[in-house]
Write an enzyme that holds these catalytic residues in place. Sequence first.
Site, mmCIF file in Angstrom:
data_model
loop_
_atom_site.group_PDB
_atom_site.id
_atom_site.type_symbol
_atom_site.label_atom_id
_atom_site.label_comp_id
_atom_site.label_asym_id
_atom_site.label_seq_id
_atom_site.Cartn_x
_atom_site.Cartn_y
_atom_site.Cartn_z
ATOM 1 N N ASP A 68 0.829 -1.211 0.000
ATOM 2 C CA ASP A 68 0.000 0.000 0.000
ATOM 3 C C ASP A 68 0.863 1.261 0.000
ATOM 4 O O ASP A 68 0.568 2.221 -0.697
ATOM 5 C CB ASP A 68 -0.925 0.015 1.217
ATOM 6 C CG ASP A 68 -2.073 -0.966 1.060
ATOM 7 O OD1 ASP A 68 -2.196 -1.570 -0.029
ATOM 8 O OD2 ASP A 68 -2.833 -1.139 2.024
ATOM 9 N N TYR B 143 2.187 1.828 -3.419
ATOM 10 C CA TYR B 143 1.108 2.296 -4.290
ATOM 11 C C TYR B 143 0.799 3.769 -4.010
ATOM 12 O O TYR B 143 0.680 4.572 -4.933
ATOM 13 C CB TYR B 143 -0.148 1.443 -4.084
ATOM 14 C CG TYR B 143 -1.313 1.913 -4.928
ATOM 15 C CD1 TYR B 143 -1.419 1.544 -6.264
ATOM 16 C CD2 TYR B 143 -2.292 2.757 -4.387
ATOM 17 C CE1 TYR B 143 -2.475 1.997 -7.046
ATOM 18 C CE2 TYR B 143 -3.349 3.210 -5.161
ATOM 19 C CZ TYR B 143 -3.432 2.820 -6.492
ATOM 20 O OH TYR B 143 -4.462 3.275 -7.256
ATOM 21 N N ASP B 144 0.674 4.098 -2.728
ATOM 22 C CA ASP B 144 0.346 5.482 -2.364
ATOM 23 C C ASP B 144 1.428 6.449 -2.842
ATOM 24 O O ASP B 144 1.120 7.545 -3.328
ATOM 25 C CB ASP B 144 0.153 5.607 -0.847
ATOM 26 C CG ASP B 144 -1.106 4.874 -0.376
ATOM 27 O OD1 ASP B 144 -1.971 4.582 -1.220
ATOM 28 O OD2 ASP B 144 -1.213 4.581 0.831
ATOM 29 N N LYS C 228 -11.089 2.623 10.889
ATOM 30 C CA LYS C 228 -11.183 2.482 9.434
ATOM 31 C C LYS C 228 -10.947 1.016 9.118
ATOM 32 O O LYS C 228 -9.814 0.525 9.132
ATOM 33 C CB LYS C 228 -10.164 3.366 8.728
ATOM 34 C CG LYS C 228 -10.304 3.308 7.214
ATOM 35 C CD LYS C 228 -9.515 4.412 6.544
ATOM 36 C CE LYS C 228 -9.821 4.484 5.063
ATOM 37 N NZ LYS C 228 -9.285 3.362 4.305
ATOM 38 N N GLU D 159 -18.613 -2.028 5.959
ATOM 39 C CA GLU D 159 -17.429 -2.748 5.498
ATOM 40 C C GLU D 159 -17.593 -4.238 5.761
ATOM 41 O O GLU D 159 -17.974 -4.639 6.860
ATOM 42 C CB GLU D 159 -16.205 -2.205 6.249
ATOM 43 C CG GLU D 159 -14.891 -2.456 5.566
ATOM 44 C CD GLU D 159 -14.575 -1.453 4.449
ATOM 45 O OE1 GLU D 159 -15.453 -0.624 4.094
ATOM 46 O OE2 GLU D 159 -13.447 -1.519 3.926
ATOM 47 N N LYS E 108 -15.684 11.852 11.416
ATOM 48 C CA LYS E 108 -16.807 12.445 10.676
ATOM 49 C C LYS E 108 -17.460 13.521 11.532
ATOM 50 O O LYS E 108 -17.428 13.422 12.762
ATOM 51 C CB LYS E 108 -17.866 11.370 10.355
ATOM 52 C CG LYS E 108 -17.320 10.207 9.562
ATOM 53 C CD LYS E 108 -18.314 9.040 9.471
ATOM 54 C CE LYS E 108 -17.675 7.903 8.664
ATOM 55 N NZ LYS E 108 -18.435 6.659 8.709
ATOM 56 N N CYS F 24 20.252 -31.993 18.084
ATOM 57 C CA CYS F 24 20.955 -33.139 18.666
ATOM 58 C C CYS F 24 20.743 -34.431 17.889
ATOM 59 O O CYS F 24 21.339 -35.449 18.212
ATOM 60 C CB CYS F 24 20.522 -33.335 20.117
ATOM 61 S SG CYS F 24 18.852 -33.984 20.261
ATOM 62 N N CYS G 244 11.790 -31.813 20.597
ATOM 63 C CA CYS G 244 12.840 -32.821 20.615
ATOM 64 C C CYS G 244 12.494 -33.812 21.720
ATOM 65 O O CYS G 244 12.073 -33.407 22.804
ATOM 66 C CB CYS G 244 14.191 -32.155 20.889
ATOM 67 S SG CYS G 244 15.497 -33.342 21.217
HETATM 68 N N1 LIG Z 1 -1.420 -2.182 -2.812
HETATM 69 C C1 LIG Z 1 -2.018 -1.864 -3.934
HETATM 70 O O1 LIG Z 1 -1.661 -2.341 -4.998
HETATM 71 C C2 LIG Z 1 -3.157 -0.905 -3.891
HETATM 72 C C3 LIG Z 1 -3.850 -0.573 -5.050
HETATM 73 C C4 LIG Z 1 -4.918 0.301 -4.951
HETATM 74 C C5 LIG Z 1 -5.278 0.847 -3.713
HETATM 75 N N2 LIG Z 1 -4.576 0.509 -2.612
HETATM 76 C C6 LIG Z 1 -4.888 1.092 -1.297
HETATM 77 O O2 LIG Z 1 -6.242 1.402 -1.155
HETATM 78 C C7 LIG Z 1 -6.411 2.624 -0.454
HETATM 79 C C8 LIG Z 1 -7.347 3.566 -1.176
HETATM 80 O O3 LIG Z 1 -8.449 2.854 -1.538
HETATM 81 P P1 LIG Z 1 -9.988 3.073 -1.191
HETATM 82 O O4 LIG Z 1 -10.525 4.220 -1.957
HETATM 83 O O5 LIG Z 1 -10.613 1.761 -1.410
HETATM 84 O O6 LIG Z 1 -10.129 3.318 0.310
HETATM 85 P P2 LIG Z 1 -9.886 4.610 1.100
HETATM 86 O O7 LIG Z 1 -8.662 4.381 1.861
HETATM 87 O O8 LIG Z 1 -9.948 5.819 0.242
HETATM 88 O O9 LIG Z 1 -11.137 4.643 2.067
HETATM 89 C C9 LIG Z 1 -12.494 4.637 1.655
HETATM 90 C C10 LIG Z 1 -13.089 3.389 2.125
HETATM 91 O O10 LIG Z 1 -12.906 3.229 3.515
HETATM 92 C C11 LIG Z 1 -13.797 2.243 3.933
HETATM 93 N N3 LIG Z 1 -14.139 2.421 5.354
HETATM 94 C C12 LIG Z 1 -13.647 1.642 6.358
HETATM 95 N N4 LIG Z 1 -14.111 2.008 7.545
HETATM 96 C C13 LIG Z 1 -14.943 3.045 7.333
HETATM 97 C C14 LIG Z 1 -15.733 3.835 8.211
HETATM 98 N N5 LIG Z 1 -15.741 3.647 9.540
HETATM 99 N N6 LIG Z 1 -16.464 4.821 7.675
HETATM 100 C C15 LIG Z 1 -16.442 5.039 6.325
HETATM 101 N N7 LIG Z 1 -15.714 4.314 5.453
HETATM 102 C C16 LIG Z 1 -14.967 3.321 5.940
HETATM 103 C C17 LIG Z 1 -14.929 2.250 2.975
HETATM 104 O O11 LIG Z 1 -14.913 1.010 2.314
HETATM 105 C C18 LIG Z 1 -14.581 3.311 1.976
HETATM 106 O O12 LIG Z 1 -14.931 2.944 0.695
HETATM 107 C C19 LIG Z 1 -5.048 3.210 -0.299
HETATM 108 O O13 LIG Z 1 -4.642 3.133 1.037
HETATM 109 C C20 LIG Z 1 -4.143 2.341 -1.167
HETATM 110 O O14 LIG Z 1 -2.910 2.102 -0.548
HETATM 111 C C21 LIG Z 1 -3.531 -0.340 -2.670
HETATM 112 ZN ZN LIG Z 2 17.286 -32.313 20.288
#
Ligand SMILES: NC(=O)c1ccc[n+]([C@@H]2O[C@H](COP(=O)([O-])OP(=O)(O)OC[C@H]3O[C@@H](n4cnc5c(N)ncnc54)[C@H](O)[C@@H]3O)[C@@H](O)[C@H]2O)c1
Ligand SMILES: [Zn+2]
Length: 691
Positions: free
Chosen positions: A40, A43-44, A120, A176, A302, A423, A436
């Site tokens: 992640d 990716y970020d 999250k 979720e 929120k 051993c 062992c």
């Molecule tokens: N490793 C990879 O190849 C790769 C590829 C793409 C995305 N990503 C990862 O995905 C993330 C971005 O993706 P995203 O848009 O799916 O998620 P996000 O991090 O933008 O978060 C939005 C999501 O959070 C979730 N969520 C969880 N708890 C919640 C809560 N209490 N209230 C509201 N929403 C909640 C919901 O599903 C919502 O859709 C990044 O962190 C990125 O690193 C990784």
């Molecule tokens: Zn032994």
Amino acid sequence: MSSTTTPSTVTSPGEYAAAVEAARTAAAAYYADGTQAMDDDVYDALVRAIAAWEDAHPDEVLPDSPTGKVAGGTATGDVPHTRPMLSLDNVFNAEQLTAWAAGLERRLGRPVEAWAVETKLDGLAIAARYQAGRLVQLITRGNGTEGEDVTAQGAGHILGLPERLARPETLEVRGEVLLTREQYEAATTARVHAGGDPFSNPRSAAAGSMRTKNRPYEVEWTFFGYSALPLDATSPSLAADLAALPHSGLLDLLTDLGVQTSAAALAGAIRYDTLDGVLARIEEIGDARAGLGFGIDGIVIKTDPALDQEQAGFSSRAPRWAIAYKLPADTKITKLLAVEWEVGRTGIIAPRAVLEPVEIGGVIVTYATLHNAADITRKGLLIGDQVTVYRAGDVIPAIEAPLVAVRTGAETPIAIPEVCPRCGSDIDRTQERWRCTLGRACNAVASIDYAVSRDALDIEGLGHTRIVQLVDAGLIEDFADLFTLTREQILGLDRMGDISTDNLLAALETAKQQPLARVLTALGVRGTGRSMSRRIAKHFATMDNIRTADTEALQHVDGLGPEKTPVIVDELKDLAPVIDKLVAAGVNMTEPGAVPPGQEPAGDASDLPLAGKSVVVTGSMTGPLADLTRNEMNELIERAGGKASGSVSAKTALLVAGDKAGSKLAKAESLGVPVMGPDEFADLVTAFLSS
Ligand SMILES: NC(=O)c1ccc[n+]([C@@H]2O[C@H](COP(=O)([O-])OP(=O)(O)OC[C@H]3O[C@@H](n4cnc5c(N)ncnc54)[C@H](O)[C@@H]3O)[C@@H](O)[C@H]2O)c1
Ligand SMILES: [Zn+2]
């Protein structure tokens, strides 16, 4: 796919196009088929580099760019959403959160009256449609506007998302879907059993299995709801509630309907009146993360009032009334270089993974645990595999799974030993954890090292090399034999003069007076550590009482349940010869101040200065306490009548904070827990300082 192969800056149109392509491929794997192959963090960083290039070259943005799109633009679907299902914007620290909150209040033109704080959850977002109380459709987030229908795969298999609500209401519940660690283990085992590859981590397992039709294996998921919307047939009174209730109230309403919500994900309040309260809760969630049993990748904050949310509205990608406070990744991808087999001090044979060094949560990880041989087989690991490694809090890093999709063909099988690697004796395979057949005797030096160490019998002048010498010379087989060594035997050792011999004999005499808790620690009974040994010693008061206790009696000790007690009883039987030798040598077998079960205490324990108080120590100690290990501090607290604990909570009665105290101090202050410095604390317990 380590960070070295992915650019974190983009400096030319060619690099830009390549970065967009790499991000698209990764996002497609991440969202579409649950075969994540990129970290992640990586990716970020890639997306940040793409965004930076686009800011500087707004006319050259490629249509495929992942920026500003839900799911990087790679997920699709054919079921239109009632309202878009969006992403969340991120902050990474308290300053950024404060700035975001200030920006939101400016937009609203008034202070936010209350915040809702949730974990999250690291799974996939789902919209669940209910008609007259019956679950009729499950839809993924997809591209945010249209999702995929996964009713056939999911309905009836998701804990917390009932097929029937408590009342016959019509509405859409959003939340979720994730796999707890336990559900993930079960899903991976089931998939491998059915001839498939292991899932690379719980998140991609949750998403991948939800999107797979006609799976040859079963999966059970967990749901936590965090939003609800009206559908066409929603009753006017419910629709009015959904529009007007604050976020916290909406969660209560969902709970009443029988849906599990984000409020149930972690004990504690959802609603906070001030940003300071929010920040303290963020700390708390960070501390609780490792023990949750499921993955979270941050905290979601929120505005609580419905009106705030309505007025703040949405950008094209995310709501403006919510933000994700990201926590550092606890799972990383690296390479499995080798597997070593080690024999522990109790004879347990455990495999250990050697990894290409990788940073997880601020720590460089080079080794990871692989519990046992069955664990290796179950996970289908090969040497040379790219693997996901999980590390949370103080937990020992563990390998989660190989990334089968990125194998090159150069990977090789892991050799499983036929005999004890230390051993050459046979291996006892009757338990999941192999041993062992020589037991403790296989690695006598390791168990003696442990027995004489500072937090056990604390025998000064008896280092590792000396112990190896004594064992090699055949003078001792276990640590009890130390107490019957003669002056001549010790003098006969290489580089051992009169003075050091006398010193060692004196140290052994002193060690005989150690409290029972330390003798028990020294024995290294499987299933107990230092603090459990203290609790057992305190409860039973004498070694005789401990030895005659059955599994039932042992369960009266705080923290001992029916799984651990049979092991302890067996271990004490195994150790009987060592204990007998200790008794014969005159080693103390009682716990000072402890009263055996069933007897009345002589003095009044409530007179003790810390009676009934839960005390936490943090930072480095100074003054009279400077030389004490954390274990010795805990012993001191218990001698003074208190209960030593490792984490600050509302129940903590006192925090002893030394130099460089960090998050525990901040948390104690936010909870109003009394705090004392080392000197003041030393005064309070001065009568108990020397044990
Ligand atoms: N490793 C990879 O190849 C790769 C590829 C793409 C995305 N990503 C990862 O995905 C993330 C971005 O993706 P995203 O848009 O799916 O998620 P996000 O991090 O933008 O978060 C939005 C999501 O959070 C979730 N969520 C969880 N708890 C919640 C809560 N209490 N209230 C509201 N929403 C909640 C919901 O599903 C919502 O859709 C990044 O962190 C990125 O690193 C990784
Ligand atoms: Zn032994």
